[in-house]
Design a protein around this motif. Structure first.
Motif, PDB file in Angstrom:
ATOM      1  N   GLY A 205       0.805  -1.227   0.000  1.00  0.00           N
ATOM      2  CA  GLY A 205       0.000   0.000   0.000  1.00  0.00           C
ATOM      3  C   GLY A 205       0.829   1.263   0.000  1.00  0.00           C
ATOM      4  O   GLY A 205       0.326   2.363   0.244  1.00  0.00           O
ATOM      5  N   LYS A 206       2.132   1.126  -0.282  1.00  0.00           N
ATOM      6  CA  LYS A 206       2.993   2.321  -0.335  1.00  0.00           C
ATOM      7  C   LYS A 206       3.061   2.859  -1.769  1.00  0.00           C
ATOM      8  O   LYS A 206       2.674   2.192  -2.725  1.00  0.00           O
ATOM      9  CB  LYS A 206       4.401   1.959   0.137  1.00  0.00           C
ATOM     10  CG  LYS A 206       4.436   1.401   1.550  1.00  0.00           C
ATOM     11  CD  LYS A 206       5.501   2.119   2.366  1.00  0.00           C
ATOM     12  CE  LYS A 206       5.393   1.816   3.853  1.00  0.00           C
ATOM     13  NZ  LYS A 206       5.840   0.460   4.194  1.00  0.00           N
TER      14      LYS A 206
ATOM     15  N   GLY B 193       0.657   3.887  -7.289  1.00  0.00           N
ATOM     16  CA  GLY B 193       0.039   3.230  -6.139  1.00  0.00           C
ATOM     17  C   GLY B 193      -1.093   2.331  -6.592  1.00  0.00           C
ATOM     18  O   GLY B 193      -1.540   2.413  -7.751  1.00  0.00           O
TER      19      GLY B 193
ATOM     20  N   VAL C  41      -5.026   4.047  -0.546  1.00  0.00           N
ATOM     21  CA  VAL C  41      -3.796   4.333  -1.299  1.00  0.00           C
ATOM     22  C   VAL C  41      -4.053   5.482  -2.278  1.00  0.00           C
ATOM     23  O   VAL C  41      -3.237   6.412  -2.398  1.00  0.00           O
ATOM     24  CB  VAL C  41      -3.314   3.070  -2.057  1.00  0.00           C
ATOM     25  CG1 VAL C  41      -2.137   3.407  -2.954  1.00  0.00           C
ATOM     26  CG2 VAL C  41      -2.958   1.962  -1.070  1.00  0.00           C
TER      27      VAL C  41
END
Ligand code: TXA
Ligand code: MG
Length: 320
Positions: free
Chosen positions: A18-19, A33, A40
């Protein structure tokens, strides 16, 4: 600061967590993302300081994997995709429920594209979701065309930037909307309108303005350096004097004779518009970093990719 490298497994791992990561494409670098995860997507808007009314483009490794995300794919859109993907073309097509509303800013159509960059395609193949990626710049500023550009502006907000070298095109993708069935070019970009018309015949070009947001993010003032910026066709030394202060020049193919070389950047000494496109954002950033009182850009010939270049110059010069 973000780590810069070519470790696709690492980038994929971050995306799965989720980064956000910096992703190279042939046009400009994207802030990537998971497009299926609303949290996100919200963090993409937040990281760029981007208003929520400005929808995101979804990136896929092939046309086949994007089909479940669009509900209609008109024939002319298919002809374009066969012709130009992977490449600097974005299609706006009616979306399915698989695309969260926040991603399209509430619009019923979604922007999709298959980029032409080896590392981007490798990354996109390895994640089980579409990747939303707006240009990796703070909202309204010049788009990044190298990993270092991304680092300079968003490096403290993201973990990893995939280094794919300098972007081969240097201008964002051309966007063709099929929202109402018929093709309308809503953003000029890496594929000239002439090339699109060769394949599907005449198309309308409706570049949006603040009052008519067809591509809602295409505000009049965009791509703006911090330094005051103006576009002028004819430039004489006398005029430069009246402008006052230290004036930097962005020229198409020749420097202004008699004006100091260190005050001017030439986009393409061989008068090649593709080369000018590759250099445009890089030189705008370099000029912006010098600390001029004013930057004056010369428009390039209004043909082919030159139309997209002039569009960026015009928006950069528009007062915010
Ligand atoms: O070349 C590119 O397209 C780059 C690379 C990273 O792929 N991406 C890019 O994204 O330029 P961005 O977010 O900076 O610009 C996307 C533009 C915005 O002006 C937005 O308004 C328009 O696309 N757009 C996206 N989705 C849309 C939609 N559903 N309807 C209308 N316009 C849309
Ligand atoms: Mg952008």
């Amino acid at each position: 600061m973000a780590e810069i490298g070519t470790d696709i497994e690492k980038a994929v791992a971050y995306l799965k967590e989720g980064k956000l990561v910096g992703m190279p494409t042939e046009t400009v670098y994207g802030l990537a993302g998971n497009a299926s995860d609303e949290k996100v997507v919200a963090s993409i808007f937040h990281t760029k300081d981007r208003p929520l009314f400005d929808p995101l483009i979804l990136h896929f490794s092939s046309e086949k994997v994007l089909l479940p995300f669009v509900s209609k794919f008109p024939e002319k859109a298919q002809i374009l995709s066969k012709h130009f993907w992977p490449g600097p073309l974005t299609l706006i097509l009616p979306k399915t429920d698989l695309v969260p509303d926040i991603t399209t800013a509430g619009q019923t159509a979604v922007a999709v594209r298959v980029p032409r960059h080896g590392l981007a395609l490798e990354l996109l193949k390895k994640v089980p979701f579409p990747v939303a990626a707006p240009s990796a710049n703070p909202f309204g500023y010049i788009s990044p065309t190298s990993a270092q550009h991304v680092q300079n502006q968003l490096g403290d907000k993201i973990s990893y930037i995939v280094d794919g070298g300098e972007c081969a095109i240097g201008l964002e993708s051309t966007i063709v909307s099929f929202k109402d069935g018929e093709p309308v070019v809503v953003r000029l970009g890496g594929i000239p309108v002439e090339h699109i018309e060769k394949v599907i015949g005449a198309v309308k070009v409706r570049l949006s303005q603040n009052s008519n947001p067809e591509a809602p993010g295409q505000l009049d003032s965009h791509y703006s350096p911090k330094t005051r910026f103006s576009v002028e066709r004819k430039l004489f030394h006398q005029l430069l004097k009246t402008k006052g202060g230290k004036v930097g020049l962005l020229r198409f193919d020749k420097p202004l004779t008699g004006y100091p070389d260190e005050y001017q950047f030439v986009l393409s000494p061989s008068s090649n518009l593709e080369e000018a496109g590759i250099n445009l954002f890089k030189y705008m950033r370099m000029l912006d970093d010098v600390g001029f009182d004013l930057i004056i850009a010369e428009p390039v010939p209004e043909v082919g990719i030159g139309r997209a270049i002039n569009d960026r110059l015009r928006r950069a010069s528009h007062a915010k």
